[in-house]
Design a protein around this motif. Structure first.
Motif, mmCIF file in Angstrom:
data_model
loop_
_atom_site.group_PDB
_atom_site.id
_atom_site.type_symbol
_atom_site.label_atom_id
_atom_site.label_comp_id
_atom_site.label_asym_id
_atom_site.label_seq_id
_atom_site.Cartn_x
_atom_site.Cartn_y
_atom_site.Cartn_z
ATOM 1 N N ALA A 1 0.837 -1.208 0.000
ATOM 2 C CA ALA A 1 0.000 0.000 0.000
ATOM 3 C C ALA A 1 0.868 1.251 0.000
ATOM 4 C CB ALA A 1 -0.931 -0.005 1.207
ATOM 5 N N THR A 2 1.968 1.237 0.746
ATOM 6 C CA THR A 2 2.877 2.384 0.787
ATOM 7 C C THR A 2 3.470 2.643 -0.590
ATOM 8 O OG1 THR A 2 3.413 1.925 3.091
ATOM 9 C CG2 THR A 2 4.942 3.331 1.883
ATOM 10 N N ARG A 3 3.931 1.574 -1.250
ATOM 11 C CA ARG A 3 4.510 1.728 -2.587
ATOM 12 C C ARG A 3 3.467 2.278 -3.574
ATOM 13 N NH1 ARG A 3 9.528 -0.174 -2.336
ATOM 14 N NH2 ARG A 3 9.998 -1.954 -1.001
ATOM 15 N N ALA A 4 2.232 1.833 -3.474
ATOM 16 C CA ALA A 4 1.172 2.330 -4.359
ATOM 17 C C ALA A 4 0.910 3.817 -4.101
ATOM 18 C CB ALA A 4 -0.104 1.523 -4.159
ATOM 19 N N GLN A 5 0.874 4.221 -2.831
ATOM 20 C CA GLN A 5 0.662 5.633 -2.519
ATOM 21 C C GLN A 5 1.842 6.483 -2.983
ATOM 22 O OE1 GLN A 5 -0.218 5.548 1.709
ATOM 23 N NE2 GLN A 5 -2.418 5.620 1.316
ATOM 24 N N LEU A 6 3.063 5.961 -2.840
ATOM 25 C CA LEU A 6 4.243 6.697 -3.311
ATOM 26 C C LEU A 6 4.195 6.868 -4.826
ATOM 27 C CD1 LEU A 6 7.080 5.242 -1.054
ATOM 28 C CD2 LEU A 6 6.153 7.550 -1.003
ATOM 29 N N ASP A 7 3.732 5.863 -5.556
ATOM 30 C CA ASP A 7 3.584 5.983 -7.007
ATOM 31 C C ASP A 7 2.561 7.061 -7.361
ATOM 32 O OD1 ASP A 7 5.496 4.105 -7.678
ATOM 33 O OD2 ASP A 7 4.059 2.454 -7.859
ATOM 34 N N ALA A 8 1.446 7.090 -6.638
ATOM 35 C CA ALA A 8 0.424 8.111 -6.891
ATOM 36 C C ALA A 8 0.972 9.516 -6.604
ATOM 37 C CB ALA A 8 -0.812 7.840 -6.041
ATOM 38 N N PRO B 1 0.494 3.865 5.748
ATOM 39 C CA PRO B 1 -0.328 2.883 6.468
ATOM 40 C C PRO B 1 -0.087 2.829 7.972
ATOM 41 C CG PRO B 1 0.448 1.931 4.431
ATOM 42 C CD PRO B 1 1.146 3.254 4.592
ATOM 43 N N TRP B 2 1.015 3.392 8.445
ATOM 44 C CA TRP B 2 1.312 3.397 9.880
ATOM 45 C C TRP B 2 0.868 4.697 10.537
ATOM 46 C CZ3 TRP B 2 4.755 1.818 6.081
ATOM 47 C CH2 TRP B 2 4.924 0.430 5.982
ATOM 48 N N GLY B 3 0.179 5.569 9.787
ATOM 49 C CA GLY B 3 -0.383 6.795 10.346
ATOM 50 C C GLY B 3 0.536 7.987 10.376
ATOM 51 N N SER B 4 1.682 7.924 9.683
ATOM 52 C CA SER B 4 2.625 9.046 9.644
ATOM 53 C C SER B 4 2.530 9.771 8.310
ATOM 54 C CB SER B 4 4.061 8.540 9.828
ATOM 55 O OG SER B 4 4.214 7.922 11.075
ATOM 56 N N ALA B 5 2.913 11.041 8.324
ATOM 57 C CA ALA B 5 2.926 11.819 7.086
ATOM 58 C C ALA B 5 4.122 11.401 6.226
ATOM 59 C CB ALA B 5 3.026 13.308 7.415
ATOM 60 N N TYR B 6 3.923 11.421 4.918
ATOM 61 C CA TYR B 6 5.033 11.159 4.006
ATOM 62 C C TYR B 6 6.008 12.331 4.054
ATOM 63 C CZ TYR B 6 2.640 7.164 1.995
ATOM 64 O OH TYR B 6 2.043 5.944 1.820
ATOM 65 N N ASP C 1 8.500 1.695 12.176
ATOM 66 C CA ASP C 1 9.092 2.259 13.397
ATOM 67 C C ASP C 1 9.045 3.786 13.438
ATOM 68 O OD1 ASP C 1 11.007 2.871 11.502
ATOM 69 O OD2 ASP C 1 12.690 2.058 12.644
ATOM 70 N N ARG C 2 8.661 4.425 12.329
ATOM 71 C CA ARG C 2 8.504 5.888 12.250
ATOM 72 C C ARG C 2 9.778 6.656 12.563
ATOM 73 N NH1 ARG C 2 2.808 5.591 15.312
ATOM 74 N NH2 ARG C 2 1.606 4.851 13.557
ATOM 75 N N SER C 3 10.931 6.026 12.328
ATOM 76 C CA SER C 3 12.208 6.726 12.506
ATOM 77 C C SER C 3 13.124 6.369 11.340
ATOM 78 C CB SER C 3 12.845 6.360 13.848
ATOM 79 O OG SER C 3 13.110 4.978 13.912
ATOM 80 N N PRO C 4 14.054 7.253 10.990
ATOM 81 C CA PRO C 4 14.927 7.005 9.835
ATOM 82 C C PRO C 4 15.726 5.707 9.982
ATOM 83 C CG PRO C 4 15.139 9.267 10.591
ATOM 84 C CD PRO C 4 14.319 8.539 11.613
ATOM 85 N N GLY C 5 15.946 5.073 8.839
ATOM 86 C CA GLY C 5 16.708 3.820 8.832
ATOM 87 C C GLY C 5 15.817 2.644 9.176
ATOM 88 N N GLY C 6 16.440 1.574 9.605
ATOM 89 C CA GLY C 6 15.690 0.389 9.995
ATOM 90 C C GLY C 6 15.848 -0.737 8.995
ATOM 91 N N ASN C 7 15.464 -1.918 9.412
ATOM 92 C CA ASN C 7 15.536 -3.112 8.576
ATOM 93 C C ASN C 7 14.177 -3.788 8.537
ATOM 94 O OD1 ASN C 7 18.367 -2.941 8.142
ATOM 95 N ND2 ASN C 7 18.692 -3.771 10.191
ATOM 96 N N GLY C 8 13.934 -4.612 7.516
ATOM 97 C CA GLY C 8 12.691 -5.368 7.421
ATOM 98 C C GLY C 8 11.486 -4.454 7.357
ATOM 99 N N ASP C 9 10.493 -4.696 8.213
ATOM 100 C CA ASP C 9 9.272 -3.893 8.219
ATOM 101 C C ASP C 9 9.524 -2.469 8.719
ATOM 102 O OD1 ASP C 9 7.864 -6.083 7.355
ATOM 103 O OD2 ASP C 9 7.186 -6.658 9.351
ATOM 104 N N ASP C 10 10.639 -2.259 9.389
ATOM 105 C CA ASP C 10 10.968 -0.928 9.910
ATOM 106 C C ASP C 10 11.746 -0.073 8.904
ATOM 107 O OD1 ASP C 10 9.750 -1.612 12.293
ATOM 108 O OD2 ASP C 10 11.612 -2.303 13.224
#
Length: 155
Positions: free
Chosen positions: A61-68, A116-121, A141-150
């Protein structure tokens, strides 16, 4: 008026179920514990697979919104001649920036969506690696960086 037929019951039988051959009715504690154990095992096997599918769908869903958002930014650039400044942000896709007579928007229906996690792009102009702009989600995780789902998702 018709007379009612008499109901004949066997000794030990209830109105709800026939008498069992042993004369006992219901479940034993052991039988109930076995059923609870089986339900617990099924939950332990199915739940991780289900939750894995949920996180995949959030990323999709995030990738689809980023494309839009990318398509809307490209339309903005065609009309205005440049991408919005970082100060204008993605809000420029919804409302005309001050003093910009070539704006032909809105370029999105409704408001700028949240991820989808409720944060602004996040919108950056210029973007990294020599790109003119970039739009990103900071992930679960709503913070820069991260691995996997974060991990951050960038377009």
């Amino acid at each position: 008026m018709k007379p009612r037929a008499a109901t004949v019951r066997q000794p030990g039988a209830t109105l709800w179920s026939p008498a069992s051959p042993s004369g006992k009715e219901g479940f034993t504690l052991i039988e109930l514990l076995v059923v609870i154990l089986i339900i617990g095992l099924l939950t332990a096997v199915v739940a991780p697979r289900f939750l894995g599918q949920v996180s995949k769908s959030e990323v999709t869903a995030t990738r689809a919104q980023l494309d839009a958002l990318d398509k809307a930014l490209q339309s903005y650039r065609i009309d205005v001649g440049r991408f919005p400044t970082e100060a204008q942000g993605l809000r420029a896709l919804i409302t005309a920036p001050q003093g910009d007579g070539r704006w032909r928007g809105p370029y999105l229906q409704g408001e700028v969506p949240l991820d989808p996690w409720g944060s602004a792009y996040q919108y950056r102009s210029p973007g990294s690696n020599g790109r003119e702009y970039e739009v990103l989600s900071l992930g679960r995780d709503r913070s820069p960086g991260g691995n996997g789902d974060d991990a951050d998702i960038v377009k």
